[in-house]
Structures are given as structure tokens and as C-alpha cells.
Design an enzyme around this catalytic site. Structure first.
Site, PDB file in Angstrom:
ATOM      1  N   ALA A  43     -74.537  12.098  46.226  1.00  0.00           N
ATOM      2  CA  ALA A  43     -73.720  11.668  47.372  1.00  0.00           C
ATOM      3  C   ALA A  43     -74.374  10.577  48.206  1.00  0.00           C
ATOM      4  O   ALA A  43     -73.741  10.038  49.110  1.00  0.00           O
ATOM      5  CB  ALA A  43     -73.405  12.877  48.257  1.00  0.00           C
ATOM      6  N   ASP A  80     -75.775  24.149  46.766  1.00  0.00           N
ATOM      7  CA  ASP A  80     -77.005  24.095  47.553  1.00  0.00           C
ATOM      8  C   ASP A  80     -78.187  24.431  46.641  1.00  0.00           C
ATOM      9  O   ASP A  80     -78.403  25.591  46.294  1.00  0.00           O
ATOM     10  CB  ASP A  80     -76.912  25.084  48.717  1.00  0.00           C
ATOM     11  CG  ASP A  80     -78.151  25.030  49.605  1.00  0.00           C
ATOM     12  OD1 ASP A  80     -79.105  24.293  49.266  1.00  0.00           O
ATOM     13  OD2 ASP A  80     -78.164  25.727  50.632  1.00  0.00           O
ATOM     14  N   LEU A  81     -78.928  23.405  46.260  1.00  0.00           N
ATOM     15  CA  LEU A  81     -80.034  23.597  45.316  1.00  0.00           C
ATOM     16  C   LEU A  81     -81.277  24.213  45.970  1.00  0.00           C
ATOM     17  O   LEU A  81     -82.278  24.427  45.295  1.00  0.00           O
ATOM     18  CB  LEU A  81     -80.392  22.262  44.653  1.00  0.00           C
ATOM     19  CG  LEU A  81     -79.287  21.675  43.766  1.00  0.00           C
ATOM     20  CD1 LEU A  81     -79.626  20.237  43.362  1.00  0.00           C
ATOM     21  CD2 LEU A  81     -79.066  22.520  42.520  1.00  0.00           C
ATOM     22  N   GLY A  97     -77.879   7.477  48.602  1.00  0.00           N
ATOM     23  CA  GLY A  97     -79.110   6.800  48.187  1.00  0.00           C
ATOM     24  C   GLY A  97     -79.259   6.522  46.698  1.00  0.00           C
ATOM     25  O   GLY A  97     -78.354   5.960  46.068  1.00  0.00           O
ATOM     26  N   LYS A 120     -94.030  16.532  45.584  1.00  0.00           N
ATOM     27  CA  LYS A 120     -93.967  15.439  44.601  1.00  0.00           C
ATOM     28  C   LYS A 120     -95.143  15.501  43.623  1.00  0.00           C
ATOM     29  O   LYS A 120     -94.989  15.226  42.437  1.00  0.00           O
ATOM     30  CB  LYS A 120     -93.895  14.088  45.323  1.00  0.00           C
ATOM     31  CG  LYS A 120     -92.636  13.915  46.178  1.00  0.00           C
ATOM     32  CD  LYS A 120     -91.345  14.098  45.367  1.00  0.00           C
ATOM     33  CE  LYS A 120     -90.105  13.813  46.181  1.00  0.00           C
ATOM     34  NZ  LYS A 120     -88.851  13.989  45.413  1.00  0.00           N
ATOM     35  N   SER A 168     -92.346  10.528  43.547  1.00  0.00           N
ATOM     36  CA  SER A 168     -92.588   9.567  44.632  1.00  0.00           C
ATOM     37  C   SER A 168     -94.027   9.089  44.563  1.00  0.00           C
ATOM     38  O   SER A 168     -94.885   9.782  43.978  1.00  0.00           O
ATOM     39  CB  SER A 168     -92.348  10.252  45.975  1.00  0.00           C
ATOM     40  OG  SER A 168     -92.838   9.474  47.037  1.00  0.00           O
ATOM     41  N   TYR A 217     -94.206  17.377  51.891  1.00  0.00           N
ATOM     42  CA  TYR A 217     -93.429  16.472  51.011  1.00  0.00           C
ATOM     43  C   TYR A 217     -94.301  15.978  49.851  1.00  0.00           C
ATOM     44  O   TYR A 217     -93.904  16.064  48.684  1.00  0.00           O
ATOM     45  CB  TYR A 217     -92.887  15.295  51.825  1.00  0.00           C
ATOM     46  CG  TYR A 217     -92.100  14.292  51.015  1.00  0.00           C
ATOM     47  CD1 TYR A 217     -90.823  14.592  50.542  1.00  0.00           C
ATOM     48  CD2 TYR A 217     -92.635  13.037  50.709  1.00  0.00           C
ATOM     49  CE1 TYR A 217     -90.097  13.670  49.797  1.00  0.00           C
ATOM     50  CE2 TYR A 217     -91.907  12.109  49.963  1.00  0.00           C
ATOM     51  CZ  TYR A 217     -90.643  12.423  49.515  1.00  0.00           C
ATOM     52  OH  TYR A 217     -89.928  11.519  48.774  1.00  0.00           O
TER      53      TYR A 217
HETATM   54  P1  NAD Z   1     -80.977  10.474  50.330  1.00  0.00           P
HETATM   55  O1  NAD Z   1     -81.248  11.319  51.525  1.00  0.00           O
HETATM   56  O2  NAD Z   1     -80.195   9.236  50.501  1.00  0.00           O
HETATM   57  O3  NAD Z   1     -80.284  11.356  49.178  1.00  0.00           O
HETATM   58  C1  NAD Z   1     -80.719  12.649  48.877  1.00  0.00           C
HETATM   59  C2  NAD Z   1     -79.515  13.482  48.478  1.00  0.00           C
HETATM   60  O4  NAD Z   1     -79.985  14.805  48.175  1.00  0.00           O
HETATM   61  C3  NAD Z   1     -78.457  13.625  49.593  1.00  0.00           C
HETATM   62  O5  NAD Z   1     -77.179  13.260  49.137  1.00  0.00           O
HETATM   63  C4  NAD Z   1     -78.534  15.084  49.960  1.00  0.00           C
HETATM   64  O6  NAD Z   1     -77.291  15.653  50.403  1.00  0.00           O
HETATM   65  C5  NAD Z   1     -79.007  15.720  48.651  1.00  0.00           C
HETATM   66  N1  NAD Z   1     -79.567  17.040  48.913  1.00  0.00           N
HETATM   67  C6  NAD Z   1     -80.481  17.374  49.860  1.00  0.00           C
HETATM   68  N2  NAD Z   1     -80.650  18.705  49.887  1.00  0.00           N
HETATM   69  C7  NAD Z   1     -79.832  19.239  48.938  1.00  0.00           C
HETATM   70  C8  NAD Z   1     -79.556  20.559  48.510  1.00  0.00           C
HETATM   71  N3  NAD Z   1     -80.116  21.623  49.096  1.00  0.00           N
HETATM   72  N4  NAD Z   1     -78.670  20.722  47.498  1.00  0.00           N
HETATM   73  C9  NAD Z   1     -78.048  19.671  46.937  1.00  0.00           C
HETATM   74  N5  NAD Z   1     -78.266  18.388  47.307  1.00  0.00           N
HETATM   75  C10 NAD Z   1     -79.144  18.175  48.304  1.00  0.00           C
HETATM   76  O7  NAD Z   1     -82.413  10.160  49.740  1.00  0.00           O
HETATM   77  P2  NAD Z   1     -82.905   9.152  48.596  1.00  0.00           P
HETATM   78  O8  NAD Z   1     -83.810   8.196  49.247  1.00  0.00           O
HETATM   79  O9  NAD Z   1     -81.791   8.678  47.739  1.00  0.00           O
HETATM   80  O10 NAD Z   1     -83.829  10.148  47.767  1.00  0.00           O
HETATM   81  C11 NAD Z   1     -83.554  10.559  46.439  1.00  0.00           C
HETATM   82  C12 NAD Z   1     -84.837  11.106  45.833  1.00  0.00           C
HETATM   83  O11 NAD Z   1     -85.806  10.048  45.768  1.00  0.00           O
HETATM   84  C13 NAD Z   1     -85.490  12.211  46.662  1.00  0.00           C
HETATM   85  O12 NAD Z   1     -86.010  13.192  45.803  1.00  0.00           O
HETATM   86  C14 NAD Z   1     -86.608  11.499  47.393  1.00  0.00           C
HETATM   87  O13 NAD Z   1     -87.670  12.369  47.721  1.00  0.00           O
HETATM   88  C15 NAD Z   1     -87.015  10.466  46.363  1.00  0.00           C
HETATM   89  N6  NAD Z   1     -87.695   9.312  46.923  1.00  0.00           N
HETATM   90  C16 NAD Z   1     -87.120   8.534  47.879  1.00  0.00           C
HETATM   91  C17 NAD Z   1     -87.838   7.454  48.392  1.00  0.00           C
HETATM   92  C18 NAD Z   1     -87.280   6.552  49.464  1.00  0.00           C
HETATM   93  O14 NAD Z   1     -88.033   5.717  49.978  1.00  0.00           O
HETATM   94  N7  NAD Z   1     -86.007   6.640  49.794  1.00  0.00           N
HETATM   95  C19 NAD Z   1     -89.124   7.163  47.906  1.00  0.00           C
HETATM   96  C20 NAD Z   1     -89.664   7.985  46.928  1.00  0.00           C
HETATM   97  C21 NAD Z   1     -88.955   9.038  46.426  1.00  0.00           C
END
Ligand code: NAD
Length: 264
Positions: free
Chosen positions: A11, A42-43, A13, A158, A112, A154
């Protein structure tokens, strides 16, 4: 030929960008998230993971070719342990029997660059021992102590998920079943997870100093999506057990030039 991809965190990112790209390429995508998804789940809870897998398998008509696990939290809370680690491992365990039936099964997880940053060894070990109750209790004690240790949660999730991939990848249910399992390790990606941290130019500059990315700076989620798609495509026949850092050079800064020093 169209393949079926399951994407958690679809949903927002990185997950959303990956789903959009795959759909534009004519692939079938089943998105899972707590809102705005084909499968609302809800994971963070054991039952949520089981329900998510059951519904996903049903919608897929028992045909899944790849799982791209992007759902995640960056909060300094115990729930982050449940979503980022067990929300991946337990969900994949449920999906594996169906995935194994594919002719070209693939798995990739978003780890990450935090995986190479300071963490709690005790917490990482509890996750790698597959003990959710213990891991959640350790994380909660870090939160309750309010001494800054909660900031390690966090990075610990990772580190643990990147280790889990290496723990798993050679097992018969993965390697002998022809399933590459990898992670990507992004640095800063401009998604809702990060946007709140860089609202002002000063905050943006501060984060860039903390996580320097000499090659091209902060990324768009589409950049990570392209790597996730390669790792789960039919062309990936031999890359497994890896965390591929996609970070503008940050991992090189942290780990230095001689990453072979472990075996002189
Ligand atoms: P984001 O917050 O845009 O998207 C994360 C999604 O996970 C959201 O849609 C959220 O609703 C969903 N989510 C959270 N808890 C949940 C649950 N209990 N059940 C089901 N869905 C759930 O974040 P993003 O930046 O797209 O991150 C995606 C992945 O990449 C994550 O694992 C994050 O740790 C990793 N990451 C992100 C970055 C960054 O800079 N954005 C960097 C390194 C790693």
C-alpha cells in the site's frame, strides 16, 4: 509469460512502487497490507500471518511464483520485531508449500543498511532462534529502560532478517527446491517511512550526514523496485543468501574496502 507475485507492504513506498511496476509489465500482483490491499492483514500477529497466507493462496488459486516482502515498521517499539522479522519468516513458512509448486519460485526481502549498524546481540539472537516471545520481551525491556537502547530495535530486526536468509538459503526446502532467497539493503529511500524525518532542508541535510550516499544521494522507491524485480525474475538462477546493498556507497563507507579480512 505472466507470473504471480505476492507483495507485502503493497500500500505504500517500496512495496507500492514494485507492485505498480510489475503490473505495468503485465505481471499478476497480489498485494498484502493493513489497508488498501487485495489482502488486508496484520502481519504483526501469528493469526494475522496465517490469515494473510490463507487468503493469498486462495486468491492466487494455489499458484504463486514470487514473494517480495516489503511490509515493515521503523518505530523504536517491540511491534517492529513482530512485523520486520516474524511477519516475514512466519508468513513465508505458510506460503512455502504453494511457492514450491512454481517452476520459477523466488523470494526477496527488504532488509536495510541498518543491518550493518549498531544493534542488540541479545535481541538478534532471540529472533534468529525463532523465539518471538523472548525477542518481543527483550525489545520491550529496551523500550521500558528508556536509555536509548530502543533505537537499536530497527537495526536488530534488519540484522536478524539478513542472517535468517543465510541460515535458510542452503536448506533443502530452498536450495534443492530451486528457490533463491535474498534481501536488498537500501540506504535512504524517499517513502512515507522517511518523509516525516526530512520535512525541512535542515533535517534532510542532517540525515544525509548520518547516512552519506556519495553516489546519487537519496533514492526513489522505483530504484529499489528494479532490484527487487530482478532478484525475483526468472533470470535469477544463482544469486542466493545475499543482502544486496543499494545505497549510493554507504555500505562501502561503513565496512571499508577489505571485506575479505575475515579470512586472510
Ligand atoms: P512505508 O512505510 O512506505 O511502507 C511500509 C508498508 O508496510 C506500509 O504500507 C504499511 O502499512 C505496511 N505495514 C506496516 N505494518 C504492517 C503490518 N503489521 N501488517 C501488514 N502491513 C504492514 O515504508 P517503505 O520505506 O516502503 O519500507 C518498505 C521496507 O523497506 C521496510 O521493510 C523498510 O524497513 C525497508 N527500508 C526502507 C528504507 C527507507 O529509507 N524508506 C530503507 C531501508 C529499508
Amino acid at each position: 509469460m505472466s507470473r504471480t507475485y505476492v507483495i507485502t507492504g503493497s500500500a505504500s513506498g517500496i512495496g507500492q512502487a514494485t507492485a505498480d511496476k510489475l503490473k505495468s509489465l503485465g505481471q499478476k500482483v497480489i498485494g498484502i497490507d493493513i489497508h488498501n490491499a487485495d489482502v488486508i492483514a496484520d502481519l504483526s500477529t501469528p493469526q494475522g500471518r496465517i490469515d494473510a497466507a490463507k487468503k493469498t493462496i486462495e486468491i492466487s488459486k494455489n499458484s504463486i511464483d514470487a514473494v517480495i516482502a516489503c511490509a515493515g515498521l521503523a518505530h523504536p517499539t517491540a511491534k517492529t520485531v513482530s512485523v520486520n522479522y516474524f511477519g516475514v519468516t512466519e508468513f513465508l513458512n505458510e506460503i512455502l508449500p504453494t511457492l514450491t509448486k512454481s517452476k520459477t519460485p523466488r523470494v526477496v526481502i527488504t532488509s536495510s543498511v541498518a543491518s550493518i549498524m549498531p544493534n542488540s546481540t541479545e535481541l538478534v539472537d532471540a529472533m534468529c532462534a525463532n523465539d518471538e516471545a523472548k525477542a518481543v520481551a527483550i525489545a520491550q525491556s529496551l523500550v521500558d529502560a528508556a536509555a536509548g537502547g530502543e533505537q537499536l530495535i530497527y537495526a536488530s530486526t534488519k540484522r536478524a532478517i539478513s542472517r535468517w536468509i543465510r541460515q535458510q538459503c542452503l536448506k533443502p526446502q530452498w536450495a534443492a527446491a530451486g528457490i533463491p532467497i535474498n534481501a536488498v539493503g537500501p540506504a535512504i529511500v524517499e517513502t512515507p517511512m522517511v518523509d516525516q524525518l526530512i520535512k525541512t532542508p535542515e533535517e534532510r541535510e542532517g540525515l544525509a550526514k548520518l547516512v552519506p550516499m556519495p553516489l546519487n544521494g537519496f533514492m526513489e522507491p522505483e530504484t529499489v523496485a528494479a532490484l527487487l524485480i530482478w532478484l525475483t525474475g526468472i533470470q535469477n538462477t544463482h544469486v542466493t543468501g545475499q543482502t544486496i546493498y543499494i545505497d549510493g556507497g554507504f555500505e562501502r563507507i561503513v565496512r571499508g574496502e577489505d571485506i575479505w579480512a575475515w579470512k586472510k
